[in-house]
Design a protein around this motif. Structure first.
Motif, PDB file in Angstrom:
ATOM      1  N   SER A  58       0.631  -0.870   0.200  1.00 31.65           N
ATOM      2  CA  SER A  58       0.108   0.007  -0.005  1.00 31.65           C
ATOM      3  C   SER A  58       0.734   1.341  -0.064  1.00 31.65           C
ATOM      4  O   SER A  58       1.907   1.186   0.431  1.00 31.65           O
ATOM      5  CB  SER A  58      -1.048   0.127   1.350  1.00 31.65           C
ATOM      6  OG  SER A  58      -0.041   0.072   2.398  1.00 31.65           O
ATOM      7  N   GLY A  59       0.334   2.241  -0.512  1.00 36.13           N
ATOM      8  CA  GLY A  59       0.875   3.620  -0.186  1.00 36.13           C
ATOM      9  C   GLY A  59       1.406   3.950   1.180  1.00 36.13           C
ATOM     10  O   GLY A  59       2.612   4.155   1.059  1.00 36.13           O
ATOM     11  N   PRO A  60       0.832   3.677   1.997  1.00 36.35           N
ATOM     12  CA  PRO A  60       1.326   4.119   3.484  1.00 36.35           C
ATOM     13  C   PRO A  60       2.369   3.151   3.708  1.00 36.35           C
ATOM     14  O   PRO A  60       3.328   3.668   4.439  1.00 36.35           O
ATOM     15  CB  PRO A  60       0.004   4.051   4.356  1.00 36.35           C
ATOM     16  CG  PRO A  60      -0.890   4.142   3.515  1.00 36.35           C
ATOM     17  CD  PRO A  60      -0.741   3.920   2.162  1.00 36.35           C
ATOM     18  N   ALA A  61       2.353   1.885   3.486  1.00 38.16           N
ATOM     19  CA  ALA A  61       3.371   1.025   3.796  1.00 38.16           C
ATOM     20  C   ALA A  61       4.661   1.444   2.962  1.00 38.16           C
ATOM     21  O   ALA A  61       6.052   1.372   3.692  1.00 38.16           O
ATOM     22  CB  ALA A  61       2.924  -0.371   3.377  1.00 38.16           C
ATOM     23  N   VAL A  62       4.458   1.654   1.607  1.00 37.58           N
ATOM     24  CA  VAL A  62       5.818   2.507   0.928  1.00 37.58           C
ATOM     25  C   VAL A  62       6.400   3.714   1.422  1.00 37.58           C
ATOM     26  O   VAL A  62       7.567   3.726   1.726  1.00 37.58           O
ATOM     27  CB  VAL A  62       5.398   2.734  -0.435  1.00 37.58           C
ATOM     28  CG1 VAL A  62       6.512   3.324  -1.200  1.00 37.58           C
ATOM     29  CG2 VAL A  62       4.892   1.417  -1.225  1.00 37.58           C
ATOM     30  N   ILE A  63       5.543   4.570   2.260  1.00 30.05           N
ATOM     31  CA  ILE A  63       6.057   5.723   2.607  1.00 30.05           C
ATOM     32  C   ILE A  63       6.511   5.264   4.052  1.00 30.05           C
ATOM     33  O   ILE A  63       7.689   5.909   4.301  1.00 30.05           O
ATOM     34  CB  ILE A  63       4.791   6.680   3.065  1.00 30.05           C
ATOM     35  CG1 ILE A  63       4.129   7.044   1.843  1.00 30.05           C
ATOM     36  CG2 ILE A  63       5.071   7.646   3.760  1.00 30.05           C
ATOM     37  CD1 ILE A  63       2.764   7.623   1.776  1.00 30.05           C
TER      38      ILE A  63
END
Length: 222
Positions: A58-63
């Motif tokens: 997910s985007g938050p995981a990448v961030i």
């Protein structure tokens, strides 16, 4: 300025990538979280735009992965989740800002410009070095009040140099910042842009540091 876009909706991703390119950004577009994480590891981006619900990560995981390794690349999170708890979760994961879908290109571009200003410590929307002024939103440049007629690529080179006056950029660094994946770059492209900018600004505005690269404006040019 080179931007990473991670969006798995093909129609939206293509529209955003094309729109940002028309605004002068170099855009690398990927469609899942693992590709985004790999791209952010391998390339120095001015900013990243990540969808929340990406496949594989997910985007938050990448961030969160970015921030764990102390990478401060500005990140804008795209999300259809407009509940307060979701917005808080995205920001707490390390996002710098977010846009709730449906996405409007004008708002996305304005938020990107704001992120870039904050990252560079710029107090306002217009970049100023001595008598040189650049307005990235309007793609307008003036020198001592007189307008400069610049191509999109010349403006991009000058914007990068103006954001960090005095900092030297090698040819490779300028190429990486200005050209996205798959774009064929002539071996002398950067030198051509620099030559044309010197003709328009005056030769004293851009220095060549032998063996290092190019930097904007010695003190006496301002």
């Amino acid at each position: 300025m080179r931007i990473l876009l991670a969006e798995d909706d093909l129609a939206l991703g293509r529209a955003l990538a094309d729109g940002l390119r028309q605004l002068g950004y170099a855009v690398d577009w990927v469609s899942d979280g693992q590709q985004a994480a790999a791209a952010l590891t391998d390339t120095d981006y001015a900013a990243a735009v990540l969808d929340w619900n990406l496949p594989r990560s997910s985007g938050p995981a990448v961030i969160a992965g970015l921030r764990r390794r102390q990478d401060v690349t500005p990140v804008l999170l795209l999300t259809a989740r407009d509940a307060l708890v979701d917005r808080v979760a995205g920001l707490d994961a390390g996002a710098d800002d977010y846009v709730v879908k449906p996405v409007h290109l004008d708002e996305l571009a304005a938020r990107l410009r704001a992120l870039l200003r904050r990252a560079d410590g710029q107090p306002g929307p217009v970049l100023r070095v001595g008598t040189l002024e650049l307005d990235p939103a309007a793609h307008r440049a003036t020198l001592a009040g007189a307008p400069l007629e610049l191509t999109a690529r010349e403006f991009a080179v000058l914007e990068l140099l103006t954001r960090h006056p005095g900092r030297a950029y090698s040819r490779a660094q300028l190429e990486e910042a200005l050209y996205d994946w798959g774009r064929e770059v002539a071996s002398n492209a950067v030198e051509v842009h620099i030559h044309r900018l010197r003709n328009k600004l005056g030769p004293e505005w851009i220095r060549t540091l032998r063996g290092i690269g190019y930097a904007l404006a010695p003190t006496e040019a301002t």
